[in-house]
Design an enzyme around this catalytic site. Structure first.
Site, PDB file in Angstrom:
ATOM      1  N   GLY A  13       0.815  -1.207   0.000  1.00  0.00           N
ATOM      2  CA  GLY A  13       0.000   0.000   0.000  1.00  0.00           C
ATOM      3  C   GLY A  13       0.846   1.253   0.000  1.00  0.00           C
ATOM      4  N   ALA A  14       1.957   1.222  -0.755  1.00  0.00           N
ATOM      5  CA  ALA A  14       2.929   2.314  -0.713  1.00  0.00           C
ATOM      6  C   ALA A  14       2.677   3.380  -1.764  1.00  0.00           C
ATOM      7  CB  ALA A  14       4.345   1.757  -0.871  1.00  0.00           C
ATOM      8  N   GLY A  15       1.514   3.362  -2.385  1.00  0.00           N
ATOM      9  CA  GLY A  15       1.217   4.358  -3.401  1.00  0.00           C
ATOM     10  C   GLY A  15       0.723   5.678  -2.856  1.00  0.00           C
ATOM     11  N   VAL A  64      -2.370  -6.855  -3.013  1.00  0.00           N
ATOM     12  CA  VAL A  64      -1.630  -7.489  -1.925  1.00  0.00           C
ATOM     13  C   VAL A  64      -2.192  -8.868  -1.600  1.00  0.00           C
ATOM     14  CG1 VAL A  64      -3.021  -6.585   0.003  1.00  0.00           C
ATOM     15  CG2 VAL A  64      -0.564  -6.987   0.319  1.00  0.00           C
ATOM     16  N   SER A 139      -4.881   0.001  13.732  1.00  0.00           N
ATOM     17  CA  SER A 139      -5.628   1.242  13.908  1.00  0.00           C
ATOM     18  C   SER A 139      -6.087   1.317  15.358  1.00  0.00           C
ATOM     19  CB  SER A 139      -6.845   1.254  12.985  1.00  0.00           C
ATOM     20  OG  SER A 139      -7.757   2.292  13.334  1.00  0.00           O
ATOM     21  N   TYR A 152     -14.259  -3.096   9.658  1.00  0.00           N
ATOM     22  CA  TYR A 152     -12.923  -2.493   9.600  1.00  0.00           C
ATOM     23  C   TYR A 152     -12.205  -2.672  10.942  1.00  0.00           C
ATOM     24  CZ  TYR A 152      -9.309   1.110   9.104  1.00  0.00           C
ATOM     25  OH  TYR A 152      -8.117   1.773   9.061  1.00  0.00           O
ATOM     26  N   ALA A 153     -12.907  -2.382  12.030  1.00  0.00           N
ATOM     27  CA  ALA A 153     -12.304  -2.543  13.357  1.00  0.00           C
ATOM     28  C   ALA A 153     -11.893  -3.990  13.589  1.00  0.00           C
ATOM     29  CB  ALA A 153     -13.286  -2.080  14.434  1.00  0.00           C
ATOM     30  N   ALA A 155     -11.094  -6.262  11.302  1.00  0.00           N
ATOM     31  CA  ALA A 155      -9.940  -6.600  10.469  1.00  0.00           C
ATOM     32  C   ALA A 155      -8.648  -6.049  11.071  1.00  0.00           C
ATOM     33  CB  ALA A 155     -10.146  -6.049   9.052  1.00  0.00           C
ATOM     34  N   LYS A 156      -8.705  -4.831  11.613  1.00  0.00           N
ATOM     35  CA  LYS A 156      -7.515  -4.254  12.231  1.00  0.00           C
ATOM     36  C   LYS A 156      -7.162  -4.973  13.532  1.00  0.00           C
ATOM     37  CE  LYS A 156      -6.231  -1.081   9.319  1.00  0.00           C
ATOM     38  NZ  LYS A 156      -4.962  -1.267   8.568  1.00  0.00           N
TER      39      LYS A 156
END
Length: 247
Positions: A13-15, A64, A139, A152-153, A155-156
């Site tokens: 995710g370096a873009g 990824v 996160s 989202y929570a 997954a983090k």
């Protein structure tokens, strides 16, 4: 700086955002950087920015979640010493009724499977060298939850669990694994919610501002550099005091 001379760092995710800032700082500190992102234009932009100032970088434009492509990138560069599992997608503040299976699977494919796939890609080389550094970007919402975007929570929280487990599993091979849980950061992803939402979230922390991506990237370099050699299995929290958690 040459703190990372002779090291190869892969940043997923370096873009843009934290990933882009991390790739640039690694290169400035002497590392050769694999710039991974699903967007070819963003990959090319980050690689070009690194090369303009004399750094070394190679692009890796694919998802990824594509473990075969990850392995090819690692093989082509002769192995990876440092992996930053940063790739992610937003949850768009969905309440549970609005989380369909596709949205759920997309988040877990990128955050959770992508973290696992990238780690498996670099692991054989790290084990062979008896050296490695891995950082999973989590996160603050993965620590304490969130009233929206529970997928989202979750997954983090999963990538935090990976880091703690892998620290135990990989320690005999000289590989240190940590997680980093930022608070609100001003990036392309957070700005998708709008400037007002970013300002509102910044008021929840104690310093009353958001972080810039370079601030978070600095912590990543500290963890993976010589001064971070006695830390593994830990969650580092540059979050402005949102939240304060302890034992």
């Amino acid at each position: 700086m040459s703190e990372f001379a002779d090291r190869v760092a892969m940043v997923t995710g370096a873009g843009s955002g934290i990933g882009e800032a991390t790739a640039r700082l690694f290169a400035a500190a002497g590392a050769r950087v694999i710039v991974q992102d699903i967007d070819p234009e963003r990959v090319a932009k980050t690689v070009a920015a690194i090369k303009r100032v004399g750094g070394e970088a190679v692009g890796a434009a694919y998802s990824v979640a594509d473990e075969d492509s990850l392995r090819r990138s690692v093989e082509e560069t002769g192995g990876v010493d440092i992996l930053v599992n940063n790739a992610g997608v937003p949850g768009f503040n969905a309440v549970i009724e609005d989380i369909d299976r596709a949205a759920y699977e997309r988040l877990f494919e990128i955050h959770v499977w992508g973290t696992l796939a990238a780690t498996r890609a670099v692991l054989p080389g790290m084990k062979a060298k008896g050296y490695g550094r891995i950082v999973n970007i989590a996160s603050n919402r993965g620590q304490v939850g969130f009233e929206r975007s529970s997928h989202y929570a979750a997954a983090k929280a999963a990538v935090i669990g990976f880091a703690k487990s892998w620290a135990r599993e990989f320690a005999p091979h000289g590989i240190l694994v940590n997680a980093l849980a930022p608070g609100v950061v001003r990036s392309g992803m957070t700005l998708r919610y709008g400037q007002d939402a970013l300002d509102e979230e910044a008021q929840l922390n104690l310093v009353k501002r958001w972080a810039e991506p370079d601030e978070i990237a600095g912590w990543i370099l500290f963890i993976t550099g010589p001064r971070g050699g006695f830390m593994t299995g830990q969650l580092v929290c540059p979050n402005g005091g949102d939240p304060i958690v302890g034992i």
